[in-house]
Design a protein around this motif. Sequence first.
Motif, PDB file in Angstrom:
ATOM      1  N   MET A   1       0.827  -1.096   0.016  1.00 23.48           N
ATOM      2  CA  MET A   1      -0.008  -0.014   0.103  1.00 23.48           C
ATOM      3  C   MET A   1       0.926   1.304   0.091  1.00 23.48           C
ATOM      4  O   MET A   1       1.947   1.385   0.663  1.00 23.48           O
ATOM      5  CB  MET A   1      -0.850  -0.034   1.337  1.00 23.48           C
ATOM      6  N   LYS A   2       0.607   2.256  -0.941  1.00 25.35           N
ATOM      7  CA  LYS A   2       1.377   3.302  -1.012  1.00 25.35           C
ATOM      8  C   LYS A   2       1.280   4.455   0.073  1.00 25.35           C
ATOM      9  O   LYS A   2       0.036   4.383   0.732  1.00 25.35           O
ATOM     10  CB  LYS A   2       1.228   4.116  -2.327  1.00 25.35           C
ATOM     11  N   THR A   3       1.984   4.959   0.775  1.00 24.80           N
ATOM     12  CA  THR A   3       1.754   6.103   1.640  1.00 24.80           C
ATOM     13  C   THR A   3       1.714   7.588   1.256  1.00 24.80           C
ATOM     14  O   THR A   3       2.594   8.003   0.544  1.00 24.80           O
ATOM     15  CB  THR A   3       3.123   6.076   2.848  1.00 24.80           C
ATOM     16  N   VAL A   4       0.941   8.284   1.600  1.00 22.33           N
ATOM     17  CA  VAL A   4       0.783   9.638   1.305  1.00 22.33           C
ATOM     18  C   VAL A   4       0.857  10.624   2.442  1.00 22.33           C
ATOM     19  O   VAL A   4       0.067  10.264   3.584  1.00 22.33           O
ATOM     20  CB  VAL A   4      -0.540   9.983   0.418  1.00 22.33           C
ATOM     21  N   VAL A   5       1.609  11.612   2.626  1.00 25.52           N
ATOM     22  CA  VAL A   5       1.506  12.425   3.687  1.00 25.52           C
ATOM     23  C   VAL A   5       0.972  13.953   3.190  1.00 25.52           C
ATOM     24  O   VAL A   5       1.390  14.504   1.898  1.00 25.52           O
ATOM     25  CB  VAL A   5       2.764  12.939   4.162  1.00 25.52           C
ATOM     26  N   ILE A   6      -0.148  14.485   3.785  1.00 24.68           N
ATOM     27  CA  ILE A   6      -0.548  15.543   3.310  1.00 24.68           C
ATOM     28  C   ILE A   6      -0.531  16.485   4.242  1.00 24.68           C
ATOM     29  O   ILE A   6      -1.100  16.322   5.598  1.00 24.68           O
ATOM     30  CB  ILE A   6      -2.173  15.460   3.008  1.00 24.68           C
ATOM     31  N   SER A   7       0.124  17.825   4.168  1.00 27.65           N
ATOM     32  CA  SER A   7       0.313  18.784   5.016  1.00 27.65           C
ATOM     33  C   SER A   7      -0.808  19.679   4.744  1.00 27.65           C
ATOM     34  O   SER A   7      -0.809  20.398   3.673  1.00 27.65           O
ATOM     35  CB  SER A   7       1.739  19.570   5.036  1.00 27.65           C
ATOM     36  N   ILE A   8      -1.950  20.084   5.589  1.00 26.22           N
ATOM     37  CA  ILE A   8      -3.081  20.799   5.196  1.00 26.22           C
ATOM     38  C   ILE A   8      -3.117  22.067   6.050  1.00 26.22           C
ATOM     39  O   ILE A   8      -3.027  21.919   7.200  1.00 26.22           O
ATOM     40  CB  ILE A   8      -4.362  19.991   5.210  1.00 26.22           C
ATOM     41  N   GLY A   9      -3.178  23.220   5.356  1.00 28.42           N
ATOM     42  CA  GLY A   9      -2.964  24.331   5.949  1.00 28.42           C
ATOM     43  C   GLY A   9      -4.274  24.720   6.843  1.00 28.42           C
ATOM     44  O   GLY A   9      -5.220  24.266   6.494  1.00 28.42           O
ATOM     45  N   GLY A  10      -3.981  25.276   8.125  1.00 32.71           N
ATOM     46  CA  GLY A  10      -5.097  25.249   8.898  1.00 32.71           C
ATOM     47  C   GLY A  10      -6.116  26.395   8.169  1.00 32.71           C
ATOM     48  O   GLY A  10      -7.320  26.318   8.268  1.00 32.71           O
ATOM     49  N   SER A  11      -5.673  27.232   7.194  1.00 36.25           N
ATOM     50  CA  SER A  11      -6.687  28.025   6.474  1.00 36.25           C
ATOM     51  C   SER A  11      -7.493  27.366   5.677  1.00 36.25           C
ATOM     52  O   SER A  11      -8.459  27.978   5.305  1.00 36.25           O
ATOM     53  CB  SER A  11      -5.671  29.056   5.792  1.00 36.25           C
ATOM     54  N   VAL A  12      -7.033  26.045   5.184  1.00 33.27           N
ATOM     55  CA  VAL A  12      -7.824  25.452   4.184  1.00 33.27           C
ATOM     56  C   VAL A  12      -9.248  24.769   5.186  1.00 33.27           C
ATOM     57  O   VAL A  12     -10.261  24.693   4.621  1.00 33.27           O
ATOM     58  CB  VAL A  12      -7.080  24.447   3.767  1.00 33.27           C
ATOM     59  N   ILE A  13      -8.913  24.174   6.396  1.00 29.79           N
ATOM     60  CA  ILE A  13      -9.872  23.469   6.879  1.00 29.79           C
ATOM     61  C   ILE A  13     -10.807  24.525   8.113  1.00 29.79           C
ATOM     62  O   ILE A  13     -11.718  24.021   8.194  1.00 29.79           O
ATOM     63  CB  ILE A  13      -9.537  22.239   7.594  1.00 29.79           C
ATOM     64  N   ALA A  14      -9.986  25.631   8.452  1.00 34.10           N
ATOM     65  CA  ALA A  14     -10.470  26.082   9.656  1.00 34.10           C
ATOM     66  C   ALA A  14     -10.335  27.591   9.346  1.00 34.10           C
ATOM     67  O   ALA A  14      -9.743  28.254  10.337  1.00 34.10           O
ATOM     68  CB  ALA A  14     -10.160  25.751  11.030  1.00 34.10           C
ATOM     69  N   SER A  15     -10.825  28.299   8.270  1.00 31.68           N
ATOM     70  CA  SER A  15     -10.797  29.708   8.010  1.00 31.68           C
ATOM     71  C   SER A  15     -11.947  30.325   8.524  1.00 31.68           C
ATOM     72  O   SER A  15     -12.930  29.577   9.358  1.00 31.68           O
ATOM     73  CB  SER A  15     -10.729  30.030   6.402  1.00 31.68           C
ATOM     74  N   LYS A  16     -11.904  31.539   8.469  1.00 32.06           N
ATOM     75  CA  LYS A  16     -12.992  32.355   9.453  1.00 32.06           C
ATOM     76  C   LYS A  16     -14.508  31.703   9.317  1.00 32.06           C
ATOM     77  O   LYS A  16     -15.093  31.459  10.138  1.00 32.06           O
ATOM     78  CB  LYS A  16     -13.026  33.717   8.884  1.00 32.06           C
ATOM     79  N   ASP A  17     -14.922  31.277   7.894  1.00 33.69           N
ATOM     80  CA  ASP A  17     -16.353  30.934   7.799  1.00 33.69           C
ATOM     81  C   ASP A  17     -15.881  29.414   7.552  1.00 33.69           C
ATOM     82  O   ASP A  17     -15.631  29.201   6.350  1.00 33.69           O
ATOM     83  CB  ASP A  17     -17.092  31.529   6.566  1.00 33.69           C
ATOM     84  N   ILE A  18     -16.376  28.597   8.349  1.00 33.55           N
ATOM     85  CA  ILE A  18     -16.003  27.216   8.258  1.00 33.55           C
ATOM     86  C   ILE A  18     -16.879  26.678   7.121  1.00 33.55           C
ATOM     87  O   ILE A  18     -18.155  26.748   7.517  1.00 33.55           O
ATOM     88  CB  ILE A  18     -16.054  26.276   9.507  1.00 33.55           C
ATOM     89  N   ASP A  19     -16.146  26.168   6.187  1.00 36.13           N
ATOM     90  CA  ASP A  19     -17.335  25.692   5.150  1.00 36.13           C
ATOM     91  C   ASP A  19     -17.719  24.158   5.235  1.00 36.13           C
ATOM     92  O   ASP A  19     -16.880  23.297   4.889  1.00 36.13           O
ATOM     93  CB  ASP A  19     -16.530  25.953   3.624  1.00 36.13           C
ATOM     94  N   VAL A  20     -18.868  23.978   5.489  1.00 39.49           N
ATOM     95  CA  VAL A  20     -19.492  22.630   5.956  1.00 39.49           C
ATOM     96  C   VAL A  20     -19.521  21.679   4.666  1.00 39.49           C
ATOM     97  O   VAL A  20     -18.978  20.780   4.557  1.00 39.49           O
ATOM     98  CB  VAL A  20     -20.940  22.668   6.249  1.00 39.49           C
ATOM     99  N   THR A  21     -19.928  22.264   3.451  1.00 34.64           N
ATOM    100  CA  THR A  21     -19.896  21.475   1.951  1.00 34.64           C
ATOM    101  C   THR A  21     -18.476  20.940   1.958  1.00 34.64           C
ATOM    102  O   THR A  21     -18.349  19.617   1.408  1.00 34.64           O
ATOM    103  CB  THR A  21     -20.376  22.058   1.020  1.00 34.64           C
ATOM    104  N   PHE A  22     -17.399  21.911   1.861  1.00 31.37           N
ATOM    105  CA  PHE A  22     -16.058  21.748   1.499  1.00 31.37           C
ATOM    106  C   PHE A  22     -15.786  20.331   2.708  1.00 31.37           C
ATOM    107  O   PHE A  22     -15.094  19.416   2.029  1.00 31.37           O
ATOM    108  CB  PHE A  22     -15.042  22.624   1.831  1.00 31.37           C
ATOM    109  N   LEU A  23     -15.968  20.581   3.873  1.00 27.16           N
ATOM    110  CA  LEU A  23     -15.323  19.625   4.785  1.00 27.16           C
ATOM    111  C   LEU A  23     -16.072  18.189   4.643  1.00 27.16           C
ATOM    112  O   LEU A  23     -15.323  17.323   4.816  1.00 27.16           O
ATOM    113  CB  LEU A  23     -15.701  20.141   6.105  1.00 27.16           C
TER     114      LEU A  23
ATOM    115  N   GLY B   1      -2.561  22.343   9.907  1.00 26.98           N
ATOM    116  CA  GLY B   1      -1.932  23.729  10.412  1.00 26.98           C
ATOM    117  C   GLY B   1      -2.953  24.395  11.299  1.00 26.98           C
ATOM    118  O   GLY B   1      -3.969  23.844  11.896  1.00 26.98           O
ATOM    119  N   GLY B   2      -2.238  25.513  11.594  1.00 27.50           N
ATOM    120  CA  GLY B   2      -3.165  26.139  13.090  1.00 27.50           C
ATOM    121  C   GLY B   2      -4.127  27.231  12.615  1.00 27.50           C
ATOM    122  O   GLY B   2      -5.125  27.355  13.080  1.00 27.50           O
ATOM    123  N   GLY B   3      -3.892  27.769  11.150  1.00 27.33           N
ATOM    124  CA  GLY B   3      -5.132  28.768  10.687  1.00 27.33           C
ATOM    125  C   GLY B   3      -5.341  29.666  11.499  1.00 27.33           C
ATOM    126  O   GLY B   3      -4.418  30.433  12.201  1.00 27.33           O
ATOM    127  N   ASP B   4      -6.478  30.427  11.443  1.00 28.66           N
ATOM    128  CA  ASP B   4      -6.876  31.555  12.027  1.00 28.66           C
ATOM    129  C   ASP B   4      -6.753  31.748  13.466  1.00 28.66           C
ATOM    130  O   ASP B   4      -6.102  32.726  14.251  1.00 28.66           O
ATOM    131  CB  ASP B   4      -8.487  31.920  11.838  1.00 28.66           C
TER     132      ASP B   4
END
Length: 229
Positions: free
Chosen positions: A1-23, A44-47
Motif C-alpha cells: 500500500m502506498k503512503t501519502v502525507v498531506i500537510s493541510i493548512g489550517g486556513s484550508v480547513i478552519a478559516s473564518k467561515d468554516i465551509d461545511v460542504t467543503f469539509l 496547520g493552525g489557521g486563524d
Amino acid sequence: MKTVVISIGGSVIASKDIDVTFLKKLSTLLEELSKEFKIFLVVGGGDIARKYIDIGRKLGLDEKSLDVIGIASTRVNAQFLTMLLENSNKDHIPESTEDAIKLSKKYSIIVMGGTTPGHSTDMVGAELAEKAKADLFIIATNVDGIYSKDPMLHKDAKRFREIKIDDLIKIVGGIDWKKAGSNVIVDGPACEIIKRSRIKTYVINGKNINALRDLIKNGRLVEGTEVKI
Ligand code: UTP
C-alpha cells in the motif's frame, strides 16, 4: 500500500467561515483514498493560531511561547478533523512523528498537528514523509501553488508549474525558521528535509478536491507546483 502525507493548512480547513460542504467533500475523499493508500494528515493552525500569536506578540510573549500556542492550535484543528473521519485516531493526537507512525498500525488515516517549537507543520509533514518513507508528500495550502512572490500581495506574481528545491529555498529566504505564525508557502526547515531525503513533493490548493484526488489517485498534476530535487 502506498503512503501519502498531506500537510493541510489550517486556513484550508478552519478559516473564518468554516465551509461545511467543503469539509464533507474532503472527508469523503480522504475516506475513499484510505481504502487504497495509507494517509497521514498534518494540520496547520489557521486563524486561531494567528490570532493567539498576534495578540501574544503584542503582549510581549517570547517566540518559543508563541510557537507553543501555535502548536496547541494545530492540535485542536487536528482533533476536529479526526471527528469527521471514520477509522482515524480520534482517541489520541500524536505529539511526534514517531508516535504517528506507531498509530498507523491501528488506523488507516492518522491526523496530527505540530510537534516542537521552531518550525511550522510543513516541516512536520516533511519529517513524517521522510520517516514513513512516503511515496508522496503534498502541501495543501490556500493558494494554487508556488508563486514568484506572494500572490495575495502582488498581482504580477507568476505561478510555477515546477520549481527546483534550491530556487524554492531562495524564494522562502533560506532554511531557517523565521518567527511564530510565519506565512511562507513552504517553511525553510521543511525545504531542508525535502532536499536531503529527495521527497516527491507537490504544492496545491487544498480547496481543490478534484486536484487532490487526481494527484493522489492518478499522479496527475492538474493545477499546482511540482518541487524538483
Ligand atoms: P502552521 O504555520 O503550521 O499553521 O502552525 P498554519 O498557519 O495553518 O500554516 P499554513 O496555513 O499551512 O501556512 C502555526 C504556528 O504554530 C507553530 C508556529 O509558530 C507556526 O507558525 N508551530 C507549528 C510550531 O512551533 N511547531 C510545529 O510543529 C507546528
